[in-house]
Design a protein around this motif. Structure first.
Motif, short mmCIF file in Angstrom:
data_model
loop_
_atom_site.label_atom_id
_atom_site.label_comp_id
_atom_site.label_asym_id
_atom_site.label_seq_id
_atom_site.Cartn_x
_atom_site.Cartn_y
_atom_site.Cartn_z
N ALA A 177 -62.71 -19.98 -10.43
CA ALA A 177 -63.23 -19.65 -11.76
C ALA A 177 -62.10 -19.39 -12.74
O ALA A 177 -62.25 -19.62 -13.95
CB ALA A 177 -64.15 -18.43 -11.68
N GLY B 170 -61.71 -21.26 -16.17
CA GLY B 170 -61.67 -20.44 -17.37
C GLY B 170 -60.49 -20.77 -18.27
O GLY B 170 -60.62 -20.75 -19.50
N PHE C 163 -66.56 -17.28 -17.42
CA PHE C 163 -65.96 -17.57 -16.12
C PHE C 163 -65.61 -16.32 -15.32
O PHE C 163 -65.72 -16.33 -14.09
CB PHE C 163 -64.78 -18.52 -16.28
N MET D 79 -68.33 -25.31 -15.70
CA MET D 79 -69.12 -24.37 -14.91
C MET D 79 -69.62 -25.02 -13.62
O MET D 79 -69.48 -24.46 -12.53
CB MET D 79 -70.30 -23.85 -15.73
#
Length: 227
Positions: free
Chosen positions: A183, A187, A98, A167
Protein backbone atom coordinates in the motif's frame (compact mmCIF):
# COMPACT_ATOMS: atom_id res chain seq x y z
CA UNK A 1 -47.19 -29.08 43.88
CA UNK A 2 -45.43 -28.20 40.69
CA UNK A 3 -42.26 -26.23 40.21
CA UNK A 4 -42.79 -22.67 39.01
CA UNK A 5 -41.58 -21.88 35.50
CA UNK A 6 -38.48 -19.66 35.56
CA UNK A 7 -39.22 -16.09 34.55
CA UNK A 8 -37.72 -14.96 31.28
CA UNK A 9 -34.91 -12.49 31.72
CA UNK A 10 -35.21 -9.53 29.39
CA UNK A 11 -32.14 -8.75 27.38
CA UNK A 12 -31.24 -5.80 25.21
CA UNK A 13 -28.91 -7.98 23.16
CA UNK A 14 -30.56 -8.63 19.78
CA UNK A 15 -30.98 -12.27 18.88
CA UNK A 16 -29.08 -13.48 15.84
CA UNK A 17 -31.50 -14.94 13.34
CA UNK A 18 -30.81 -18.11 11.32
CA UNK A 19 -30.58 -15.94 8.20
CA UNK A 20 -27.91 -13.78 9.83
CA UNK A 21 -25.97 -16.86 10.94
CA UNK A 22 -26.08 -18.22 7.40
CA UNK A 23 -24.95 -14.87 5.99
CA UNK A 24 -22.07 -14.61 8.47
CA UNK A 25 -20.96 -18.18 7.80
CA UNK A 26 -21.17 -17.79 4.03
CA UNK A 27 -19.24 -14.52 4.17
CA UNK A 28 -16.37 -16.10 6.13
CA UNK A 29 -16.19 -19.15 3.88
CA UNK A 30 -16.56 -17.26 0.59
CA UNK A 31 -13.81 -14.82 1.57
CA UNK A 32 -11.44 -17.52 2.83
CA UNK A 33 -12.05 -20.38 0.41
CA UNK A 34 -13.85 -18.85 -2.56
CA UNK A 35 -17.43 -19.13 -3.75
CA UNK A 36 -17.01 -22.16 -6.00
CA UNK A 37 -15.07 -24.11 -3.38
CA UNK A 38 -17.73 -23.52 -0.72
CA UNK A 39 -20.71 -25.85 -0.83
CA UNK A 40 -24.08 -25.65 0.87
CA UNK A 41 -23.13 -28.39 3.35
CA UNK A 42 -20.12 -26.39 4.54
CA UNK A 43 -22.22 -23.26 4.98
CA UNK A 44 -24.96 -24.88 7.07
CA UNK A 45 -22.35 -26.69 9.15
CA UNK A 46 -20.50 -23.43 9.84
CA UNK A 47 -23.77 -21.65 10.63
CA UNK A 48 -25.12 -24.46 12.81
CA UNK A 49 -28.40 -24.64 10.90
CA UNK A 50 -30.23 -27.24 8.85
CA UNK A 51 -30.13 -27.27 5.07
CA UNK A 52 -33.90 -26.72 5.04
CA UNK A 53 -33.36 -23.49 6.99
CA UNK A 54 -31.05 -22.21 4.28
CA UNK A 55 -33.61 -22.85 1.57
CA UNK A 56 -36.34 -21.20 3.63
CA UNK A 57 -34.27 -18.01 3.61
CA UNK A 58 -32.60 -18.20 0.20
CA UNK A 59 -33.94 -19.59 -3.06
CA UNK A 60 -30.56 -20.99 -4.08
CA UNK A 61 -26.84 -20.69 -3.50
CA UNK A 62 -26.76 -17.91 -6.10
CA UNK A 63 -29.37 -16.03 -4.08
CA UNK A 64 -27.20 -16.41 -0.98
CA UNK A 65 -24.11 -15.24 -2.90
CA UNK A 66 -25.96 -12.14 -4.10
CA UNK A 67 -27.11 -11.33 -0.56
CA UNK A 68 -23.58 -11.75 0.82
CA UNK A 69 -22.03 -9.54 -1.85
CA UNK A 70 -24.65 -6.84 -1.31
CA UNK A 71 -24.01 -6.86 2.44
CA UNK A 72 -20.24 -6.89 1.93
CA UNK A 73 -20.49 -3.93 -0.44
CA UNK A 74 -22.46 -1.89 2.08
CA UNK A 75 -20.09 -2.81 4.91
CA UNK A 76 -16.89 -2.13 2.95
CA UNK A 77 -18.15 1.16 1.54
CA UNK A 78 -19.17 2.26 5.01
CA UNK A 79 -15.74 1.41 6.39
CA UNK A 80 -13.91 3.07 3.48
CA UNK A 81 -15.86 6.33 3.62
CA UNK A 82 -15.52 6.55 7.40
CA UNK A 83 -11.77 5.96 7.12
CA UNK A 84 -11.08 8.68 4.56
CA UNK A 85 -13.57 11.19 5.94
CA UNK A 86 -11.65 11.41 9.22
CA UNK A 87 -9.20 13.73 7.45
CA UNK A 88 -10.01 17.43 7.17
CA UNK A 89 -9.37 18.62 3.63
CA UNK A 90 -10.24 16.88 0.34
CA UNK A 91 -6.55 16.38 -0.44
CA UNK A 92 -5.88 14.90 2.99
CA UNK A 93 -8.84 12.57 2.52
CA UNK A 94 -7.39 11.37 -0.79
CA UNK A 95 -3.98 10.95 0.83
CA UNK A 96 -5.55 8.76 3.53
CA UNK A 97 -6.86 6.14 1.09
CA UNK A 98 -3.77 3.95 0.97
CA UNK A 99 -2.93 4.14 4.69
CA UNK A 100 -6.50 2.91 5.27
CA UNK A 101 -5.97 0.06 2.82
CA UNK A 102 -2.70 -0.81 4.54
CA UNK A 103 -4.50 -1.29 7.85
CA UNK A 104 -7.00 -3.57 6.08
CA UNK A 105 -4.21 -5.57 4.44
CA UNK A 106 -2.61 -6.15 7.86
CA UNK A 107 -5.70 -7.86 9.27
CA UNK A 108 -5.34 -11.59 9.92
CA UNK A 109 -8.58 -12.29 8.07
CA UNK A 110 -7.59 -10.36 4.95
CA UNK A 111 -8.21 -12.55 1.89
CA UNK A 112 -8.37 -9.88 -0.78
CA UNK A 113 -11.43 -8.27 -2.33
CA UNK A 114 -14.41 -10.62 -2.37
CA UNK A 115 -15.65 -8.93 -5.57
CA UNK A 116 -12.39 -9.29 -7.49
CA UNK A 117 -12.13 -12.87 -6.25
CA UNK A 118 -15.71 -13.65 -7.27
CA UNK A 119 -15.23 -12.40 -10.83
CA UNK A 120 -11.83 -14.08 -11.10
CA UNK A 121 -13.07 -17.55 -10.20
CA UNK A 122 -16.04 -17.54 -12.57
CA UNK A 123 -16.40 -17.75 -16.33
CA UNK A 124 -15.78 -14.62 -18.37
CA UNK A 125 -19.31 -15.07 -19.69
CA UNK A 126 -20.71 -14.70 -16.15
CA UNK A 127 -22.41 -11.30 -16.11
CA UNK A 128 -24.34 -11.43 -12.83
CA UNK A 129 -21.31 -11.24 -10.53
CA UNK A 130 -19.55 -8.84 -12.88
CA UNK A 131 -22.51 -6.44 -12.72
CA UNK A 132 -22.58 -6.61 -8.90
CA UNK A 133 -18.85 -5.89 -8.80
CA UNK A 134 -19.09 -2.98 -11.23
CA UNK A 135 -21.84 -1.38 -9.13
CA UNK A 136 -19.68 -1.71 -6.03
CA UNK A 137 -16.59 -0.27 -7.72
CA UNK A 138 -18.61 2.55 -9.32
CA UNK A 139 -19.84 3.72 -5.93
CA UNK A 140 -16.28 3.83 -4.58
CA UNK A 141 -14.99 5.68 -7.64
CA UNK A 142 -17.83 8.20 -7.43
CA UNK A 143 -16.82 9.08 -3.88
CA UNK A 144 -13.16 9.43 -4.87
CA UNK A 145 -14.15 11.57 -7.87
CA UNK A 146 -16.07 13.92 -5.58
CA UNK A 147 -13.02 14.34 -3.37
CA UNK A 148 -10.80 14.87 -6.42
CA UNK A 149 -13.09 17.60 -7.74
CA UNK A 150 -13.13 19.30 -4.34
CA UNK A 151 -9.32 19.11 -4.29
CA UNK A 152 -9.14 20.99 -7.59
CA UNK A 153 -8.68 18.24 -10.18
CA UNK A 154 -9.78 19.32 -13.65
CA UNK A 155 -10.60 15.73 -14.63
CA UNK A 156 -11.84 14.20 -11.37
CA UNK A 157 -13.41 11.11 -12.95
CA UNK A 158 -10.19 10.25 -14.76
CA UNK A 159 -8.13 10.80 -11.61
CA UNK A 160 -10.54 8.61 -9.63
CA UNK A 161 -10.14 5.88 -12.26
CA UNK A 162 -6.35 6.09 -11.95
CA UNK A 163 -6.52 5.86 -8.16
CA UNK A 164 -8.99 2.99 -8.44
CA UNK A 165 -6.55 1.05 -10.60
CA UNK A 166 -3.83 1.56 -8.00
CA UNK A 167 -6.23 0.42 -5.28
CA UNK A 168 -7.13 -2.77 -7.15
CA UNK A 169 -3.48 -3.49 -7.87
CA UNK A 170 -2.54 -3.05 -4.23
CA UNK A 171 -5.46 -5.22 -3.09
CA UNK A 172 -4.37 -8.10 -5.33
CA UNK A 173 -0.67 -7.67 -4.53
CA UNK A 174 -1.36 -7.71 -0.79
CA UNK A 175 -3.43 -10.88 -1.16
CA UNK A 176 -0.67 -12.64 -3.11
CA UNK A 177 2.33 -11.46 -1.08
CA UNK A 178 0.68 -11.08 2.35
CA UNK A 179 2.68 -7.86 2.60
CA UNK A 180 0.66 -4.82 3.77
CA UNK A 181 3.44 -2.43 2.73
CA UNK A 182 2.48 -2.74 -0.93
CA UNK A 183 0.00 0.00 0.00
CA UNK A 184 2.94 2.35 0.61
CA UNK A 185 4.23 1.96 -2.95
CA UNK A 186 0.73 2.42 -4.39
CA UNK A 187 0.24 5.46 -2.17
CA UNK A 188 3.44 7.06 -3.48
CA UNK A 189 2.22 6.56 -7.05
CA UNK A 190 -1.17 8.03 -6.12
CA UNK A 191 0.53 11.02 -4.51
CA UNK A 192 2.38 11.75 -7.75
CA UNK A 193 -0.90 11.61 -9.67
CA UNK A 194 -2.57 13.91 -7.15
CA UNK A 195 0.27 16.44 -7.32
CA UNK A 196 0.03 16.48 -11.10
CA UNK A 197 -3.77 16.76 -11.19
CA UNK A 198 -4.37 19.03 -8.19
CA UNK A 199 -1.00 20.61 -7.55
CA UNK A 200 1.14 19.88 -4.50
CA UNK A 201 -0.36 20.71 -1.10
CA UNK A 202 0.07 24.41 -0.37
CA UNK A 203 1.63 25.72 2.80
CA UNK A 204 -0.33 28.46 4.52
CA UNK A 205 1.75 30.74 6.71
CA UNK A 206 0.15 32.77 9.48
CA UNK A 207 1.74 34.74 12.26
CA UNK A 208 0.44 34.81 15.78
CA UNK A 209 1.53 37.22 18.49
CA UNK A 210 0.66 37.12 22.15
CA UNK A 211 1.74 38.08 25.61
CA UNK A 212 3.63 35.68 27.80
CA UNK A 213 4.69 36.41 31.37
CA UNK A 214 3.69 40.05 31.01
CA UNK A 215 6.11 40.62 28.12
CA UNK A 216 5.50 40.66 24.41
CA UNK A 217 6.04 37.17 23.08
CA UNK A 218 7.92 36.47 19.94
CA UNK A 219 5.68 36.07 16.94
CA UNK A 220 5.19 32.40 16.24
CA UNK A 221 4.93 31.05 12.74
CA UNK A 222 2.21 28.46 12.20
CA UNK A 223 2.54 26.21 9.17
CA UNK A 224 -0.41 24.15 8.03
CA UNK A 225 -1.21 22.24 4.86
CA UNK A 226 -4.21 23.38 2.86
CA UNK A 227 -5.67 22.42 -0.49
Amino acid sequence: MTDAMPQAVESNVPQVTPRERLMDAATRLFCKNGINATGIDAIVSEAGTAKTTLYKNFKSKDDLVDAVLKAESEAWRGWFIAAVERAKTPREKLDSIFPALKSWFAEETYYGCVFINAVGEHSKDETRLRDITIRHKSFVLKHISGLAEAAGAKKPDFLAHQIGLLMDGAIVAAMVTRDPTVADAAGMAANALLDEACGPPKIRRTRRAGLQGGAAALAKEDLSVVD
